[in-house]
Design a protein around this motif. Sequence first.
Motif, short mmCIF file in Angstrom:
data_model
loop_
_atom_site.label_atom_id
_atom_site.label_comp_id
_atom_site.label_asym_id
_atom_site.label_seq_id
_atom_site.Cartn_x
_atom_site.Cartn_y
_atom_site.Cartn_z
N ILE A 78 -18.88 68.44 -23.86
CA ILE A 78 -17.53 68.07 -23.42
C ILE A 78 -17.51 66.66 -22.82
CG2 ILE A 78 -15.70 68.60 -21.71
CD1 ILE A 78 -15.64 70.58 -23.99
N PHE A 79 -18.55 66.31 -22.07
CA PHE A 79 -18.52 65.01 -21.39
C PHE A 79 -19.20 63.88 -22.16
CE2 PHE A 79 -17.41 67.82 -17.93
CZ PHE A 79 -16.38 67.11 -17.33
N THR A 80 -19.81 64.19 -23.30
CA THR A 80 -20.37 63.08 -24.09
C THR A 80 -19.65 62.92 -25.43
OG1 THR A 80 -22.11 64.49 -25.00
CG2 THR A 80 -22.70 63.19 -23.07
N LYS A 81 -19.38 64.03 -26.10
CA LYS A 81 -18.60 63.90 -27.34
C LYS A 81 -17.72 65.13 -27.55
CE LYS A 81 -22.64 65.21 -30.05
NZ LYS A 81 -23.24 65.30 -31.35
N PRO A 82 -16.61 65.18 -26.79
CA PRO A 82 -15.71 66.33 -26.95
C PRO A 82 -15.15 66.40 -28.37
CG PRO A 82 -14.67 64.57 -25.67
CD PRO A 82 -16.10 64.18 -25.86
N LEU A 117 -13.34 48.21 -18.75
CA LEU A 117 -13.77 48.44 -20.13
C LEU A 117 -13.24 47.34 -21.05
CD1 LEU A 117 -13.29 52.31 -20.45
CD2 LEU A 117 -15.46 51.08 -20.74
N GLN A 138 -16.17 65.05 -12.19
CA GLN A 138 -17.60 64.75 -12.02
C GLN A 138 -18.31 65.96 -11.44
OE1 GLN A 138 -18.45 61.03 -10.18
NE2 GLN A 138 -17.24 59.90 -11.65
N GLU A 166 -17.44 53.99 -11.73
CA GLU A 166 -16.27 54.58 -12.41
C GLU A 166 -16.54 55.95 -13.03
OE1 GLU A 166 -13.45 53.14 -12.11
OE2 GLU A 166 -13.99 51.12 -11.50
N GLY A 167 -17.79 56.39 -13.06
CA GLY A 167 -18.08 57.70 -13.64
C GLY A 167 -17.53 57.87 -15.05
N ARG A 170 -6.84 58.91 -20.31
CA ARG A 170 -5.84 58.28 -21.19
C ARG A 170 -4.78 59.31 -21.53
NH1 ARG A 170 -10.57 56.14 -22.37
NH2 ARG A 170 -10.71 53.88 -22.49
N HIS A 199 -10.20 51.25 -17.03
CA HIS A 199 -9.75 50.72 -18.31
C HIS A 199 -9.75 49.19 -18.33
CE1 HIS A 199 -7.70 54.87 -18.82
NE2 HIS A 199 -8.98 54.90 -19.12
N TYR A 245 -8.31 55.28 -12.80
CA TYR A 245 -8.50 55.09 -14.23
C TYR A 245 -8.07 53.70 -14.68
CZ TYR A 245 -9.75 59.93 -15.01
OH TYR A 245 -10.40 61.12 -15.02
N VAL A 250 -17.04 58.81 -18.94
CA VAL A 250 -17.50 59.94 -19.77
C VAL A 250 -17.05 59.75 -21.22
CG1 VAL A 250 -17.53 61.65 -17.90
CG2 VAL A 250 -15.42 61.28 -19.19
N ALA A 251 -17.56 60.62 -22.07
CA ALA A 251 -17.17 60.71 -23.48
C ALA A 251 -17.17 59.33 -24.17
CB ALA A 251 -15.83 61.42 -23.61
N SER A 252 -16.08 58.96 -24.87
CA SER A 252 -16.11 57.73 -25.67
C SER A 252 -16.32 56.50 -24.79
CB SER A 252 -14.84 57.59 -26.50
OG SER A 252 -13.73 57.57 -25.64
N ASP A 253 -15.81 56.53 -23.54
CA ASP A 253 -16.02 55.38 -22.64
C ASP A 253 -17.51 55.20 -22.34
OD1 ASP A 253 -13.31 55.12 -22.56
OD2 ASP A 253 -13.06 56.08 -20.60
N LEU A 254 -18.16 56.32 -22.04
CA LEU A 254 -19.59 56.27 -21.74
C LEU A 254 -20.38 55.78 -22.95
CD1 LEU A 254 -21.93 56.97 -19.81
CD2 LEU A 254 -21.85 59.29 -20.66
N ARG A 255 -20.00 56.30 -24.12
CA ARG A 255 -20.71 55.89 -25.34
C ARG A 255 -20.50 54.40 -25.62
NH1 ARG A 255 -18.18 60.55 -27.69
NH2 ARG A 255 -17.19 59.21 -29.22
N GLU A 285 -10.72 64.55 -24.88
CA GLU A 285 -11.16 63.16 -24.74
C GLU A 285 -10.15 62.37 -23.88
OE1 GLU A 285 -13.77 61.38 -26.80
OE2 GLU A 285 -13.31 59.73 -25.46
N ILE A 298 -10.27 63.60 -20.08
CA ILE A 298 -11.44 63.27 -19.26
C ILE A 298 -11.67 61.77 -19.15
CG2 ILE A 298 -12.61 65.48 -19.63
CD1 ILE A 298 -14.49 64.12 -21.53
N THR A 299 -11.11 60.98 -20.09
CA THR A 299 -11.26 59.53 -19.95
C THR A 299 -10.02 58.90 -19.30
OG1 THR A 299 -10.38 59.15 -22.17
CG2 THR A 299 -12.78 59.32 -21.97
#
Lengths: 222, 254
Positions: free
Chosen positions: B236-240, A9, B210, A70-71, B252, A6, A2, A73-78, B246, B249-250
């Motif tokens: 869950i993996f695009t906008k939890p 990113l 993954q 890095e695979g 943090r 980061h 991670y 997801v979520a806010s990182d992917l967006r 969040e 899975i990211t």
Amino acid sequence: MYRHLHEELEKLKTTSLKMASEVKDSLKNCIVAFQKMDTDLAQEVIDRDNLINSLEVEIDKICLRLLALEGPVASDLRFILGCMRASIDLERIGDEAANIAEATIVLSLKPALPFYIELGRMGEKALEMLEYALDSFFKPDPEIAIDVCKMDSKVDLLNDKIIKEIIAYMIKETPAIERSVYCINIARRFERIGDLATNIAESSVFIAKGINIKHYCQFDNR
Amino acid sequence: MKQNEIKIKIQNLNFFYGEKQALFDISMDIFKNQVTALIGPSGCGKSTFLRCLNRMNDLIPNSKVEGAVYFDGKNIYDPQVDVVSLRRKVGMVFQKPNPFPKSIFENVAYGLKVQGIKDKYLIEQKVEESLKMAALWDDVKDRLGESAMGLSGGQQQRLCIARAIAVEPEVLLMDEPASALDPIATKKIEELIFELKKNFTIVIVTHNMQQAARISDYTGFFFMGKLIEVDTTETIFTKPGKKETEDYITGRFG
């Protein structure tokens, strides 16, 4: 794993900020160059377009690496998808600024036409839209993005008004036809910059909320 | 959330290891013929939760369950429920492949024989079907009499899946079924899960996010014994919806 994600990113954000700042400067300078018929400044805008292009390529590389390794997801992917989209929009704004600068160099050789002031104002409006869009993108603040969408319709109206004026002028003043056509192009380019700034604002909403407001400009969940 | 037929409905489930509460007020639905992945950091309760679904936790001394788990509408914690028959309907595959020290054939036939099936032909047929469904048949059809211990790790795990599905369960619980396997064997298990969901409802605990994203339809995120969020895997993996999800899975976290 991670920590590396980061760090990458962070690098993406820094490079995107640098590109945004270069494009903003380019647009600002091309407007000033047009308003003052400053050919040196116009040439500077043209020359700096290479730097903007190379930043776009750099952002592409970082995004590709992030997605492949890095695979995210979520806010990182967006955020990554948002940066990819925004870098394309920013590069096009850079191109438009360079084209306006080229037109400025041609126009500077002949006397000014009466609608230059209004064209300059239209450029300032487009610049204001870009500043708001970038503000909403990097904060990210989707509320500002909606303001950008609203500003776009004003720039569109201004574009229609100026083009009508130019056409009316061309009918009366045939020796000014060549310069007038350049001015129509400049107006079109400022209008296009407004559209691209709107795209960036829409990407900021996607990053912040994960919803797509493209061609729509509202927050309901689509 | 898209609506499918509910296979298992969990309502206000609490679980205690002695004095220590491990699960807090969990309510969620498991949908039929869907893969539900459970993710969360170590010790978050996801495996405990999984084992509550076929009463495997009954075997732990001083453990206590509150709340209800409805399997096809019937609470599995009702005193009248026959646990053996429940576990036949809700099979389980564990993290480490655990074949019996018997032949490949006997491993798969074991559950059938325990059930009292004596028809040799039927047993042979079921063993073949199960091995085919577990994508192992082609690897072992010529050596069914050999010891299962001679198979590779990935093959052993597929054998355990074949053993679990031979008794025709309705639900398969999988506790990190691919964590001890190499990437190729993992890929085979993942493809298998995708195939198996046509016939079974699958609940899988995985540490590999993954993997959860790739194979599941729904994902539940557990943290400190609580179900923080459950939604479609895509959401869950695009906008939890929850910040804790969040952050986890990211990467943090904390």
